[in-house]
Design a protein around this motif. Structure first.
Motif, PDB file in Angstrom:
ATOM      1  N   THR A 167      -0.714   6.438  -0.494  1.00 26.60           N
ATOM      2  CA  THR A 167       0.513   6.367  -1.309  1.00 26.60           C
ATOM      3  C   THR A 167       1.170   4.990  -1.203  1.00 26.60           C
ATOM      4  OG1 THR A 167       1.697   7.400   0.555  1.00 26.60           O
ATOM      5  CG2 THR A 167       0.990   8.832  -1.242  1.00 26.60           C
ATOM      6  N   MET A 168       1.169   4.404  -0.003  1.00 30.97           N
ATOM      7  CA  MET A 168       1.701   3.051   0.156  1.00 30.97           C
ATOM      8  C   MET A 168       0.891   2.053  -0.662  1.00 30.97           C
ATOM      9  SD  MET A 168       4.382   2.690   2.156  1.00 30.97           S
ATOM     10  CE  MET A 168       5.262   3.399   3.559  1.00 30.97           C
ATOM     11  N   LEU A 169      -0.420   2.217  -0.641  1.00 29.43           N
ATOM     12  CA  LEU A 169      -1.280   1.300  -1.390  1.00 29.43           C
ATOM     13  C   LEU A 169      -0.997   1.394  -2.888  1.00 29.43           C
ATOM     14  CD1 LEU A 169      -3.659  -0.690  -1.251  1.00 29.43           C
ATOM     15  CD2 LEU A 169      -5.185   1.276  -1.488  1.00 29.43           C
ATOM     16  N   ILE A 170      -0.906   2.621  -3.390  1.00 28.08           N
ATOM     17  CA  ILE A 170      -0.633   2.807  -4.814  1.00 28.08           C
ATOM     18  C   ILE A 170       0.717   2.209  -5.193  1.00 28.08           C
ATOM     19  CG2 ILE A 170      -0.197   4.543  -6.597  1.00 28.08           C
ATOM     20  CD1 ILE A 170      -2.222   6.343  -5.146  1.00 28.08           C
ATOM     21  N   ALA A 171       1.710   2.438  -4.321  1.00 30.75           N
ATOM     22  CA  ALA A 171       3.062   1.981  -4.639  1.00 30.75           C
ATOM     23  C   ALA A 171       3.185   0.468  -4.564  1.00 30.75           C
ATOM     24  CB  ALA A 171       4.060   2.638  -3.682  1.00 30.75           C
ATOM     25  N   PHE A 172       2.626  -0.145  -3.539  1.00 30.02           N
ATOM     26  CA  PHE A 172       2.896  -1.558  -3.293  1.00 30.02           C
ATOM     27  C   PHE A 172       1.887  -2.490  -3.941  1.00 30.02           C
ATOM     28  CE2 PHE A 172       5.605   0.289  -0.084  1.00 30.02           C
ATOM     29  CZ  PHE A 172       6.706  -0.553  -0.114  1.00 30.02           C
ATOM     30  N   VAL A 173       0.720  -1.979  -4.337  1.00 31.01           N
ATOM     31  CA  VAL A 173      -0.195  -2.843  -5.075  1.00 31.01           C
ATOM     32  C   VAL A 173       0.448  -3.299  -6.385  1.00 31.01           C
ATOM     33  CG1 VAL A 173      -2.265  -2.736  -6.520  1.00 31.01           C
ATOM     34  CG2 VAL A 173      -2.423  -2.179  -4.100  1.00 31.01           C
ATOM     35  N   GLY A 174       1.098  -2.350  -7.073  1.00 36.00           N
ATOM     36  CA  GLY A 174       1.775  -2.723  -8.331  1.00 36.00           C
ATOM     37  C   GLY A 174       2.882  -3.742  -8.103  1.00 36.00           C
ATOM     38  N   SER A 178       2.764  -7.642  -9.513  1.00 32.36           N
ATOM     39  CA  SER A 178       3.772  -8.196 -10.413  1.00 32.36           C
ATOM     40  C   SER A 178       4.503  -9.389  -9.806  1.00 32.36           C
ATOM     41  CB  SER A 178       4.785  -7.117 -10.797  1.00 32.36           C
ATOM     42  OG  SER A 178       5.475  -6.648  -9.644  1.00 32.36           O
ATOM     43  N   LEU A 179       4.677  -9.392  -8.484  1.00 32.12           N
ATOM     44  CA  LEU A 179       5.431 -10.461  -7.836  1.00 32.12           C
ATOM     45  C   LEU A 179       4.588 -11.705  -7.589  1.00 32.12           C
ATOM     46  CD1 LEU A 179       7.507  -8.480  -5.172  1.00 32.12           C
ATOM     47  CD2 LEU A 179       8.335  -9.477  -7.320  1.00 32.12           C
ATOM     48  N   SER A 180       3.310 -11.520  -7.265  1.00 32.87           N
ATOM     49  CA  SER A 180       2.521 -12.682  -6.867  1.00 32.87           C
ATOM     50  C   SER A 180       2.133 -13.551  -8.041  1.00 32.87           C
ATOM     51  CB  SER A 180       1.252 -12.232  -6.122  1.00 32.87           C
ATOM     52  OG  SER A 180       0.435 -11.429  -6.954  1.00 32.87           O
ATOM     53  N   TYR A 197      -3.125 -12.638  -7.480  1.00 34.13           N
ATOM     54  CA  TYR A 197      -4.030 -13.141  -6.452  1.00 34.13           C
ATOM     55  C   TYR A 197      -3.671 -12.625  -5.047  1.00 34.13           C
ATOM     56  CZ  TYR A 197      -0.567 -16.569  -4.844  1.00 34.13           C
ATOM     57  OH  TYR A 197       0.547 -17.173  -4.325  1.00 34.13           O
ATOM     58  N   MET A 198      -2.387 -12.277  -4.816  1.00 38.89           N
ATOM     59  CA  MET A 198      -2.010 -11.780  -3.504  1.00 38.89           C
ATOM     60  C   MET A 198      -2.663 -10.423  -3.214  1.00 38.89           C
ATOM     61  SD  MET A 198      -0.048 -13.872  -1.814  1.00 38.89           S
ATOM     62  CE  MET A 198       0.830 -12.851  -0.647  1.00 38.89           C
ATOM     63  N   ALA A 320       6.686  -8.737   2.516  1.00 39.41           N
ATOM     64  CA  ALA A 320       6.810  -7.335   2.921  1.00 39.41           C
ATOM     65  C   ALA A 320       5.844  -6.449   2.147  1.00 39.41           C
ATOM     66  CB  ALA A 320       8.245  -6.863   2.714  1.00 39.41           C
ATOM     67  N   ALA A 321       5.711  -6.700   0.828  1.00 39.23           N
ATOM     68  CA  ALA A 321       4.776  -5.908   0.029  1.00 39.23           C
ATOM     69  C   ALA A 321       3.340  -6.145   0.477  1.00 39.23           C
ATOM     70  CB  ALA A 321       4.937  -6.244  -1.451  1.00 39.23           C
ATOM     71  N   PHE A 322       3.021  -7.395   0.779  1.00 40.53           N
ATOM     72  CA  PHE A 322       1.681  -7.713   1.270  1.00 40.53           C
ATOM     73  C   PHE A 322       1.405  -6.975   2.584  1.00 40.53           C
ATOM     74  CE2 PHE A 322      -1.459 -10.062   3.635  1.00 40.53           C
ATOM     75  CZ  PHE A 322      -2.374 -10.466   2.677  1.00 40.53           C
ATOM     76  N   ALA A 323       2.411  -6.958   3.466  1.00 45.35           N
ATOM     77  CA  ALA A 323       2.246  -6.274   4.751  1.00 45.35           C
ATOM     78  C   ALA A 323       1.984  -4.786   4.550  1.00 45.35           C
ATOM     79  CB  ALA A 323       3.484  -6.489   5.614  1.00 45.35           C
TER      80      ALA A 323
END
Length: 612
Positions: A167-174, A178-180, A197-198, A320-323
């Motif tokens: 669930t973390m992967l699904i949530a934070f990959v997006g 978008s941020l990177s 690319y991040m 933080a999202a990368f982490a």
């Protein structure tokens, strides 16, 4: 027949541990006695999703908080502090209840699995048959107590952790995508445009870490299996020394016991050293991997920050999202030592279940060559019949071959034979403990039979419960309990019926054998089987016990195994087991006529008080 016995004596090492464990999971979720399993799972999932949602909000808070700092805006800063406190309170609440529900789920799963394995183990003499022939299922107590705990706890931990990671992967990959933004790279005169690319950097970093972790840590699974086995053997050695403390002390065997225990601990020490070396190698990798992860996302994102494409707040949000993405992808890396321990526990449990299944299949398969056990049909006279009985050891060695005999109700038959002729194994086969062999045994109804081995079983609890075992203490009137104790010469214990002690240590072996005789007087079975059941008594007390048993239960059949000449006087027939090539067999002796002298001797014993 040896092939059959070998199959029944070992587990199936080729069985998939994961597939075997997954069978238990499916069985639990549909079992009528699953309890609140599904509700607990739903609660854990709900708390997990709540935590993920809070972490997503924390990620946007991270951006707003650092932007407030970057812009030196005190009002926005104070507002973000309040937001943080609310999020922290919600996060703590979700974490606490997720842990509580997870622990309830672990306990419920362990309880169900323990009951299932215990029921399969303590069923139709399986516990004895495993000890006799299943080398792959050693130390069942360790497997049920410790391996079930590890397997249940770690299984729930892994599932919950995997759910969080996905669930973390699904949530934070997006979010990270978008941020990177894109990255333009020129290599060898060629330009590459890499969107998000991040995300790719996080995936690449995690794949490298997971691959190296598997390569470095793969010996740990095998070592953990050996460690668990060595620990179980060491604990068994200590328990055996404690249980046999009197015998060891009397023969001054402490030095030899210490050598044996030192040898067992040497196995523990050796396998622990292997495990420590493996963990040390893995720690080098995971430590370096974790340390680099602290700075890796900032370094990767720094070009966009220095180019002015993102603010400090966005940079911190990206970090933080990368982490979070990296942590989700690193599930395998972070839990590899626990996975090795789980595989060890699961492997032992699956081997244990396979051994039990083999015994079940051995008994149920009509094509398997085993001893056929039948009870006397309703309406037919009860009898014990051995029909071309073949008894083999678990490894296939035949000890009795072609034995046939019939014992009628009320008969008293003595089975004799030299040591190693298979008398005690025959006793176990009649009791249904020994499936290895062939032929047929027809027995009276099981509830009509009572078996007394040389060392009676003395359960934990009160003397009253020990006396009436396996029935409850309330099944027999206290006055009757007192009466039978006095009749077998244990009258000095009548005021201790409600005392809860280790009666197997309080009572001598002779007293334990008298106590077993008192059970017979209480339960009044129609068929009595004695295997050296008076061996700890002197000849005078043996004669008195046998006389009292015969006169108290005159209609009961008695089948005895014994060596003492004095036992002949209490039996009307003798079956002699003779060793022969290919397996021992019966040589019939003439019916015994009780002499007038023996009859008078019995009467004299009957009217004497049993000495203490």
């Amino acid at each position: 027949m040896s092939d059959v016995t070998a199959a029944g004596a070992t587990g199936r090492p080729g069985t998939s541990d994961l597939r075997g464990f997954w069978r238990w999971v499916r069985a639990w979720l549909v079992a009528p006695d699953r309890g609140k399993a599904r509700l607990l799972i739903a609660g854990v999932v709900a708390m997990t999703l709540a935590q993920v949602a809070i972490q997503i909000r924390f990620n946007t808070w991270n951006r707003d908080f650092f932007d407030a700092l970057d812009k030196r805006n005190p009002d926005a800063f104070q507002y973000q502090i309040m937001v943080f406190l609310v999020l922290a309170a919600l996060s703590m609440t979700a974490a606490v209840y997720q842990l509580y529900l997870k622990q309830l789920l672990q306990l419920a799963w362990r309880e169900w699995l323990t009951r299932r394995l215990t029921k399969a183990w303590l069923h139709e003499s399986r516990q004895y048959q495993l000890e006799a022939g299943a080398a792959e299922a050693d130390n069942p107590d360790q497997r049920i107590a410790e391996d079930v705990r590890l397997a249940a706890d770690l299984s729930v931990d892994f599932v919950v952790g995997l759910l969080v990671s996905i669930t973390m992967l699904i949530a934070f990959v997006g979010i990270l995508w978008s941020l990177s933004g894109p990255l333009d790279v020129v290599l060898g005169g060629m330009s590459f445009h890499i969107p998000g690319y991040m995300v790719w950097a996080a995936v690449l970093y995690a794949l490298i870490g997971s691959g190296l972790t598997w390569w470095v840590g793969r010996p740990m699974v095998r070592i953990q299996v050996r460690r668990t086995t060595a620990e179980a053997d060491f604990r068994f050695g200590l328990t055996r020394a404690r249980e046999s403390s009197e015998s060891i002390a009397l023969i001054r065997g402490e030095a030899d016991e210490r050598r044996g225990i030192d040898r067992l601990f040497g196995e523990v020490r050796g396998v622990w050293r292997e495990l420590m070396r493996s963990q040390r190698n893995l720690m080098w990798l995971t430590s370096a991997y974790g340390t680099l992860a602290m700075i890796f996302p900032t370094v990767v994102a720094s070009p966009a920050y220095f180019a002015g494409a993102m603010s400090l707040g966005v940079l911190m949000q990206v970090g933080a999202a990368f982490a979070q993405v990296q942590a989700a992808l690193n599930w395998f890396v972070d839990r590899f030592p626990s996975i090795a321990e789980w595989r060890s526990a699961t492997s032992r449990l699956v081997a244990f279940q396979d051994a039990l299944d083999d015994l079940e299949a051995l008994a149920a398969d009509p094509e398997q060559t085993t001893i056929s056990m039948e009870e006397t049909k309703e309406g037919e006279p009860e009898r014990l019949e051995l029909d071309q009985l073949e008894i083999a050891l678990a490894d296939g060695t035949t000890v009795i071959a072609g034995a046939s005999a019939t014992i009628e109700p009320g008969e008293r038959v003595l089975i004799k034979g030299e040591s190693g002729s298979g008398k005690s194994t025959l006793f176990r086969a009649i009791g249904g403990l020994w499936p290895w062999g062939g032929g047929r045994i027809i027995t009276p109804p099981r509830e009509a039979m009572a078996f007394l081995p040389q060392r009676p079983y003395v359960p934990l609890g009160t003397l009253s419960g020990t006396l009436t075992y396996p029935s409850s203490a309330e099944s027999f009137d206290k006055d009757k309990q007192v009466d039978v104790l006095e009749r077998v010469g244990l009258g000095h214990l009548t005021d201790q019926l409600e005392d809860d002690q280790r009666w197997d240590r309080v009572l001598s072996l002779g007293e334990q054998q008298r106590l077993a005789m008192a059970r017979l007087l209480l339960q009044e079975p129609r068929w009595i089987f004695l295997d050296e059941a008076t061996a700890a008594l002197d000849e005078e007390n043996q004669d008195l016990m046998m006389t009292m048993l015969i006169d108290s239960l005159p209609d009961s059949a008695i089948v005895s195994i014994g060596h003492r000449p004095g036992l002949d006087a209490f039996h009307t027939r003798t079956l002699m087991l003779e060793k022969r090539e290919g397996g021992a067999g019966f040589r019939r002796a003439a019916p015994r006529v009780v002499s007038e002298r023996t009859r008078r001797r019995r009467e004299r014993f009957l009217h004497r008080r049993m000495p203490v």
